[in-house]
Design an enzyme around this catalytic site. Structure first.
Site, PDB file in Angstrom:
ATOM      1  N   CYS A 116      -0.063   3.602  -1.826  1.00 54.89           N
ATOM      2  CA  CYS A 116       0.377   2.509  -3.203  1.00 54.89           C
ATOM      3  C   CYS A 116       2.548   3.357  -3.789  1.00 54.89           C
ATOM      4  O   CYS A 116       3.252   3.439  -2.535  1.00 54.89           O
ATOM      5  CB  CYS A 116       0.035   3.199  -4.227  1.00 54.89           C
ATOM      6  SG  CYS A 116      -0.178   1.627  -5.157  1.00 54.89           S
ATOM      7  N   ASP A 172      -5.080  -7.593   0.674  1.00 54.07           N
ATOM      8  CA  ASP A 172      -4.505  -6.408  -0.705  1.00 54.07           C
ATOM      9  C   ASP A 172      -3.672  -7.990  -2.300  1.00 54.07           C
ATOM     10  O   ASP A 172      -2.740  -8.051  -1.298  1.00 54.07           O
ATOM     11  CB  ASP A 172      -3.876  -5.651  -0.336  1.00 54.07           C
ATOM     12  CG  ASP A 172      -2.956  -4.689  -0.734  1.00 54.07           C
ATOM     13  OD1 ASP A 172      -2.918  -4.769  -2.310  1.00 54.07           O
ATOM     14  OD2 ASP A 172      -2.094  -3.309  -0.943  1.00 54.07           O
ATOM     15  N   HIS A 203      -7.012  -3.751  -1.679  1.00 57.07           N
ATOM     16  CA  HIS A 203      -6.082  -2.174  -1.670  1.00 57.07           C
ATOM     17  C   HIS A 203      -6.040  -1.365  -2.503  1.00 57.07           C
ATOM     18  O   HIS A 203      -7.968  -1.391  -2.772  1.00 57.07           O
ATOM     19  CB  HIS A 203      -4.949  -2.867  -3.062  1.00 57.07           C
ATOM     20  CG  HIS A 203      -3.985  -2.092  -3.901  1.00 57.07           C
ATOM     21  ND1 HIS A 203      -2.359  -1.909  -2.642  1.00 57.07           N
ATOM     22  CD2 HIS A 203      -3.823  -0.689  -4.626  1.00 57.07           C
ATOM     23  CE1 HIS A 203      -1.565  -1.364  -3.663  1.00 57.07           C
ATOM     24  NE2 HIS A 203      -3.033  -0.220  -4.131  1.00 57.07           N
TER      25      HIS A 203
END
Length: 257
Positions: A116, A172, A203
């Site tokens: 991330c 995502d 995600h």
């Protein structure tokens, strides 16, 4: 949420020590480890997930530094997205990447794996000239607001000349369809951007290693295999997309699901 719970396939912590250099980290030392890996977590920081992953990498023959960007700002009062984002904004991204650069040089780090926001830091390090093995799980290449902000990766990724393995879920929700489309196009134009796109996964999909849904579990395990292969063996094939139907490898660069 990104990653909190330890994956079932990860071993318990062993041979862990505090590292207090230019960055704060936990050091996982494998006897005779042949790789030196920096693991960059998401905004939740040093959770059981990352401790387990560091142990897994160490067990396979690496000295792993689990970097804690958030250590100066204390523990989260609660494990919620709101608390994590409130703490996130205390970090000065550009200054932290300056520290990361110094740390990589001082410790001879040959591999960086980021998740991330940590994936964005991986791309920034490559932009600055880092030339080790690089893996970025679900980065945010459209950029993140910060008082000491970094250039959005979408603005320079097409010109990077060093390989970065990027692993993204096609669903995502932080990216959305437009950013996924843009990521696919940028990576198709630059063979150094080794994109692996996983159908139906979202995600934080590496946590799906423990999912009871076969496709999600298959995608997560395939992504983990890609990274382990990239880190410990030969480079993985470039720009692979994994179909929503069964998670199997579909084809080469530019292939669509």
């Amino acid at each position: 949420m990104c990653h909190i719970r330890k994956l079932s396939l990860c071993p318990d912590e062993q041979q862990v020590s505090e590292y207090t250099g230019v960055v704060s980290a936990l050091r996982y030392a494998s006897a005779g480890g042949s790789r030196r890996i920096a693991l960059l977590p998401d905004i939740y920081g040093v959770t059981p997930f990352y401790k387990g992953l560091a142990s897994l990498l160490s067990d396979r023959g690496a000295v792993v530094y689990l970097v804690d960007p958030w250590q100066p700002f204390g523990e989260l009062p609660e494990m919620t997205r709101e608390a994590a984002w409130a703490r996130r904004h205390h970090l000065r991204d550009r200054a932290f990447c300056d520290e990361l650069n110094a740390f990589l040089d001082q410790e001879g780090i040959d591999t960086v794996v980021g998740f991330c926001i940590g994936g964005n830091f991986v791309l920034e390090l490559v932009r600055r000239g880092y030339r080790g093995t690089c893996c970025a799980f679900y980065p945010l290449p459209w950029g993140m607001a910060n008082d000491d902000g970094l250039q959005p990766p979408f603005e320079y990724m097409e010109g990077l000349d060093h390989e970065v393995t990027i692993l993204m879920g096609e669903q995502d929700p932080l990216a959305g369809p437009e950013n996924i489309r843009r990521l696919r196009e940028v990576c198709a134009r630059n063979p150094a951007m080794d994109l692996h796109l996983y159908g139906v996964s979202g995600h934080g999909f590496l946590a799906d290693v423990d999912s009871d849904q076969e496709t999600l579990r298959s995608n997560a395990r395939a992504a983990l295999d890609v990274v382990l292969n990239r880190v410990f063996r030969a480079p993985a094939p470039a720009s692979i997309e994994h179909p929503a139907a069964d998670g199997e490898l579909l084809g080469s660069r530019g292939m669509t699901t």
